[in-house]
Enzyme design. Structure first.
Site, PDB file in Angstrom:
ATOM      1  CG  HIS A  35      -1.237  -1.091   1.829  1.00 44.18           C
ATOM      2  ND1 HIS A  35      -3.113  -0.712   1.001  1.00 44.18           N
ATOM      3  CD2 HIS A  35      -1.315  -2.557   2.281  1.00 44.18           C
ATOM      4  CE1 HIS A  35      -4.038  -2.267   1.843  1.00 44.18           C
ATOM      5  NE2 HIS A  35      -2.957  -3.046   2.571  1.00 44.18           N
ATOM      6  CD  GLU A 117      -0.624   1.752   4.878  1.00 44.96           C
ATOM      7  OE1 GLU A 117      -0.372   2.006   3.791  1.00 44.96           O
ATOM      8  OE2 GLU A 117      -2.050   0.881   4.671  1.00 44.96           O
ATOM      9  CG  HIS A 156      -5.162  -1.866  -1.168  1.00 43.90           C
ATOM     10  ND1 HIS A 156      -5.216  -0.482  -0.424  1.00 43.90           N
ATOM     11  CD2 HIS A 156      -5.974  -2.806  -0.867  1.00 43.90           C
ATOM     12  CE1 HIS A 156      -6.582  -0.622   0.431  1.00 43.90           C
ATOM     13  NE2 HIS A 156      -6.740  -2.345  -0.303  1.00 43.90           N
ATOM     14  CG  ASP A 166      -3.036   1.509  -2.051  1.00 42.42           C
ATOM     15  OD1 ASP A 166      -4.406   1.613  -2.417  1.00 42.42           O
ATOM     16  OD2 ASP A 166      -2.464   1.336  -0.839  1.00 42.42           O
TER      17      ASP A 166
END
Ligand SMILES: [Zn+2]
Length: 189
Positions: A35, A117, A156, A166
């Site tokens: 992400h 992330e 994602h 993303d």
């Protein structure tokens, strides 16, 4: 990269999130979902992501925050622009990052994935430190979780197409794939 012990990467900061629960019985790590996030978008190093994942983001601190504060989301890892890693949840438990999603015909990717992330936006090139750190971690996860194949590292946008974009057009997949292969080969036993 440091090894995984009891679901935690050694040698990185830990910031346990309450937004986590058990994986369903029988589920292990078979997928990594990449992400991006930055709060506010495009602004880095402010620790607002860490605040979001621990339900401590002040909704009044920025107009953008009102929409996301209280979202009760998390990821296993955040990799900042300089490669700094924070772990929010042990890999053996389920973080809340993918939402409605499907991989290879299987719904609910949170059940069987690790969420990572990258601090960034869809259109801003990621840093070398981020690629290198991400690839090393992916290689370590492949060793720690035998059900995880090196190719099962996806975006994602791949598991929630049309809903999520993303890590975005800026993400260099060939670079990541070659770095993961490299780190799998050079990793000492
Ligand atoms: Zn995402």
């Amino acid at each position: 990269m440091n090894r995984v012990v009891d679901g935690w990467l050694q040698g990185v900061a830990r910031l346990p999130t309450p937004n986590v629960d058990d994986r369903p019985a029988g589920e292990s790590v078979e997928l990594v979902v990449i992400h991006n996030i930055s709060l506010p978008p495009g602004e880095y190093g402010r620790r607002n992501v860490q605040a979001l994942f621990t339900n401590a983001l002040d909704p009044r601190a920025h107009p953008f925050f009102a929409a996301v504060a209280g979202a009760r989301v998390s990821a296993h890892l955040l990799i900042e622009r300089d490669g700094t890693v924070t772990q929010f949840a042990p890999f053996d438990r389920r973080a809340w990052h993918a939402g409605v999603s499907e991989f290879d015909g299987r719904p609910r990717c949170n059940d069987f994935s690790v969420g990572i992330e990258l601090e960034g936006t869809d259109a801003t090139p990621y840093t070398s430190a981020q690629y290198e750190t991400l690839a090393q971690i992916a290689a370590e996860l492949c060793h720690a979780y035998p059900m995880l194949a090196p190719d099962a590292v996806v975006g994602h946008s791949d598991v929630a197409p049309g809903r999520k974009s993303d890590p975005g057009i800026a993400f260099d997949w060939p670079m990541l794939r070659s770095l993961v292969r490299y780190f799998l080969e050079v990793r000492p036993a």
